[in-house]
Write a protein that holds these residues in place. Structure first.
Motif, PDB file in Angstrom:
ATOM      1  N   LYS A  88       0.774  -1.275   0.086  1.00 27.90           N
ATOM      2  CA  LYS A  88       0.077   0.129  -0.068  1.00 27.90           C
ATOM      3  C   LYS A  88       0.922   1.377  -0.006  1.00 27.90           C
ATOM      4  N   PRO A  89       0.472   2.168  -0.935  1.00 32.55           N
ATOM      5  CA  PRO A  89       1.153   3.533  -0.652  1.00 32.55           C
ATOM      6  C   PRO A  89       1.177   4.129   0.815  1.00 32.55           C
ATOM      7  N   ARG A  90       2.417   4.674   1.077  1.00 31.65           N
ATOM      8  CA  ARG A  90       2.594   5.175   2.604  1.00 31.65           C
ATOM      9  C   ARG A  90       1.575   6.498   2.740  1.00 31.65           C
ATOM     10  N   GLU A  91       1.424   7.376   1.522  1.00 37.15           N
ATOM     11  CA  GLU A  91       0.542   8.277   1.544  1.00 37.15           C
ATOM     12  C   GLU A  91      -1.037   7.874   2.052  1.00 37.15           C
ATOM     13  N   SER A  92      -1.386   6.728   1.520  1.00 41.83           N
ATOM     14  CA  SER A  92      -2.652   6.352   1.889  1.00 41.83           C
ATOM     15  C   SER A  92      -2.916   5.628   2.992  1.00 41.83           C
ATOM     16  N   CYS A  93      -1.733   5.251   3.915  1.00 44.64           N
ATOM     17  CA  CYS A  93      -1.739   4.775   5.388  1.00 44.64           C
ATOM     18  C   CYS A  93      -2.466   5.741   6.427  1.00 44.64           C
ATOM     19  N   THR A  94      -3.251   5.381   7.116  1.00 46.88           N
ATOM     20  CA  THR A  94      -3.818   6.330   8.428  1.00 46.88           C
ATOM     21  C   THR A  94      -3.561   5.687   9.520  1.00 46.88           C
ATOM     22  N   GLN A  95      -3.264   4.542   9.850  1.00 49.25           N
ATOM     23  CA  GLN A  95      -3.224   3.823  11.134  1.00 49.25           C
ATOM     24  C   GLN A  95      -1.657   3.530  11.448  1.00 49.25           C
ATOM     25  N   LEU A  96      -0.990   4.593  12.105  1.00 45.88           N
ATOM     26  CA  LEU A  96       0.567   4.243  12.382  1.00 45.88           C
ATOM     27  C   LEU A  96       0.238   3.378  13.869  1.00 45.88           C
ATOM     28  N   LYS A  97       1.110   2.281  13.748  1.00 46.87           N
ATOM     29  CA  LYS A  97       1.101   1.743  15.349  1.00 46.87           C
ATOM     30  C   LYS A  97       2.452   2.186  15.871  1.00 46.87           C
ATOM     31  N   GLY A  98       2.252   2.702  16.747  1.00 40.91           N
ATOM     32  CA  GLY A  98       3.530   3.226  17.639  1.00 40.91           C
ATOM     33  C   GLY A  98       4.114   4.347  16.853  1.00 40.91           C
ATOM     34  N   GLU A  99       5.583   4.151  17.499  1.00 39.51           N
ATOM     35  CA  GLU A  99       6.494   5.406  16.875  1.00 39.51           C
ATOM     36  C   GLU A  99       7.357   4.779  15.954  1.00 39.51           C
ATOM     37  N   TYR A 100       7.864   5.716  15.067  1.00 41.89           N
ATOM     38  CA  TYR A 100       8.847   5.310  14.073  1.00 41.89           C
ATOM     39  C   TYR A 100      10.131   4.653  15.119  1.00 41.89           C
ATOM     40  N   ASN A 101      10.926   3.483  14.619  1.00 40.58           N
ATOM     41  CA  ASN A 101      11.875   2.979  15.536  1.00 40.58           C
ATOM     42  C   ASN A 101      13.119   3.369  14.475  1.00 40.58           C
ATOM     43  N   PRO A 102      13.855   4.421  15.202  1.00 41.52           N
ATOM     44  CA  PRO A 102      15.126   4.929  14.323  1.00 41.52           C
ATOM     45  C   PRO A 102      16.079   3.727  14.133  1.00 41.52           C
ATOM     46  N   GLU A 103      16.382   2.977  15.473  1.00 46.59           N
ATOM     47  CA  GLU A 103      17.409   1.984  15.385  1.00 46.59           C
ATOM     48  C   GLU A 103      17.117   0.856  14.456  1.00 46.59           C
ATOM     49  N   LYS A 104      16.069   0.526  14.306  1.00 44.17           N
ATOM     50  CA  LYS A 104      15.687  -0.516  13.379  1.00 44.17           C
ATOM     51  C   LYS A 104      15.177   0.204  11.971  1.00 44.17           C
ATOM     52  N   ASP A 105      15.155   1.445  11.891  1.00 41.74           N
ATOM     53  CA  ASP A 105      14.391   2.128  10.541  1.00 41.74           C
ATOM     54  C   ASP A 105      13.138   1.512   9.996  1.00 41.74           C
ATOM     55  N   VAL A 106      12.062   1.360  10.993  1.00 44.45           N
ATOM     56  CA  VAL A 106      11.067   0.925  10.553  1.00 44.45           C
ATOM     57  C   VAL A 106       9.579   1.430  11.455  1.00 44.45           C
ATOM     58  N   SER A 107       8.911   1.777  10.565  1.00 44.86           N
ATOM     59  CA  SER A 107       7.260   2.128  11.193  1.00 44.86           C
ATOM     60  C   SER A 107       6.427   1.113  10.665  1.00 44.86           C
ATOM     61  N   TYR A 108       5.493   0.655  11.578  1.00 45.38           N
ATOM     62  CA  TYR A 108       4.655  -0.122  11.270  1.00 45.38           C
ATOM     63  C   TYR A 108       3.066   0.499  11.236  1.00 45.38           C
ATOM     64  N   TYR A 109       2.049   0.033  10.410  1.00 45.38           N
ATOM     65  CA  TYR A 109       0.834   0.388  10.126  1.00 45.38           C
ATOM     66  C   TYR A 109      -0.080  -0.775  10.328  1.00 45.38           C
ATOM     67  N   ALA A 110      -1.444  -0.368  10.813  1.00 45.97           N
ATOM     68  CA  ALA A 110      -2.435  -1.250  11.060  1.00 45.97           C
ATOM     69  C   ALA A 110      -3.363  -1.254   9.891  1.00 45.97           C
ATOM     70  N   ASP A 111      -3.105  -0.552   8.705  1.00 39.71           N
ATOM     71  CA  ASP A 111      -3.946  -0.536   7.482  1.00 39.71           C
ATOM     72  C   ASP A 111      -3.826  -2.018   6.887  1.00 39.71           C
ATOM     73  N   GLN A 112      -4.812  -2.080   5.965  1.00 46.03           N
ATOM     74  CA  GLN A 112      -4.747  -3.093   4.924  1.00 46.03           C
ATOM     75  C   GLN A 112      -4.041  -2.710   3.693  1.00 46.03           C
ATOM     76  N   PRO A 113      -3.504  -3.884   3.140  1.00 50.81           N
ATOM     77  CA  PRO A 113      -2.812  -3.445   1.846  1.00 50.81           C
ATOM     78  C   PRO A 113      -3.987  -3.238   0.856  1.00 50.81           C
ATOM     79  N   ASP A 114      -3.367  -2.373  -0.212  1.00 54.49           N
ATOM     80  CA  ASP A 114      -4.205  -2.125  -1.441  1.00 54.49           C
ATOM     81  C   ASP A 114      -4.239  -3.414  -2.267  1.00 54.49           C
ATOM     82  N   MET A 115      -3.148  -4.083  -2.276  1.00 54.65           N
ATOM     83  CA  MET A 115      -2.787  -5.143  -3.570  1.00 54.65           C
ATOM     84  C   MET A 115      -1.887  -5.940  -3.026  1.00 54.65           C
ATOM     85  N   TYR A 116      -1.866  -7.407  -3.442  1.00 57.76           N
ATOM     86  CA  TYR A 116      -0.631  -8.302  -3.238  1.00 57.76           C
ATOM     87  C   TYR A 116      -0.200  -8.622  -4.524  1.00 57.76           C
TER      88      TYR A 116
END
Length: 151
Positions: A88-116
């Protein structure tokens, strides 16, 4: 996002200054005899992560870590098996789960993919920071090589 096969990798050398080095590293590897683990390819600019016969996950397990990165581009190459990846494009994601983790360079979202989409042996996906992705969905095992390319 870019999806293609290794035979066409040279087409993408001009997309990022480190892509040629990344793909040349991949081409030098004996892909059927990779050792699992993490390693530096080029100081902190290029890193590799190898998964060998890694168990694939259910869709729900993978979506629990629907992820994207701020500082790195992923080149995810399927070496063997068949892997499904949610996107899914990040610009369409609205449900950030927690904070960005700079050590692991990762953000998680609770959104559903637009495609597989699926990757089979010799196919890769280039996932940029704007590409939220849920990899390793399927049944059985997969071997894959992930190159982390510093932005």
């Amino acid at each position: 996002m870019i999806i293609d096969s290794l035979a066409n990798a040279a087409r993408y050398y001009s997309v990022h200054p480190l892509f040629q080095e990344a793909f040349e590293h991949i081409q030098k590897q004996d892909l059927n005899n990779l050792a699992p683990g993490k390693s530096d390819i080029s100081s902190d600019r290029l890193k590799s992560i190898v998964f060998v016969d890694a168990p694939l996950k259910t869709e729900a397990e993978s979506l629990a870590k629907f992820e994207c990165h701020d500082k790195n581009i992923d080149i995810q190459l399927c070496v063997s098996g068949l892997e499904t990846i949610g996107w899914k494009p990040r610009e369409s994601c609205t449900q950030l789960k927690g904070e960005y983790n700079p050590e692991k360079d990762v953000s998680y979202y609770a959104d559903q993919p637009d495609m597989y989409f699926q990757l089979g042996a010799g196919q890769f996906a280039i996932l940029f920071p704007e590409d939220v992705h849920a990899p390793m969905i399927g049944e059985g095992v997969v071997s894959k090589l992930v190159i982390k390319v510093k932005q």
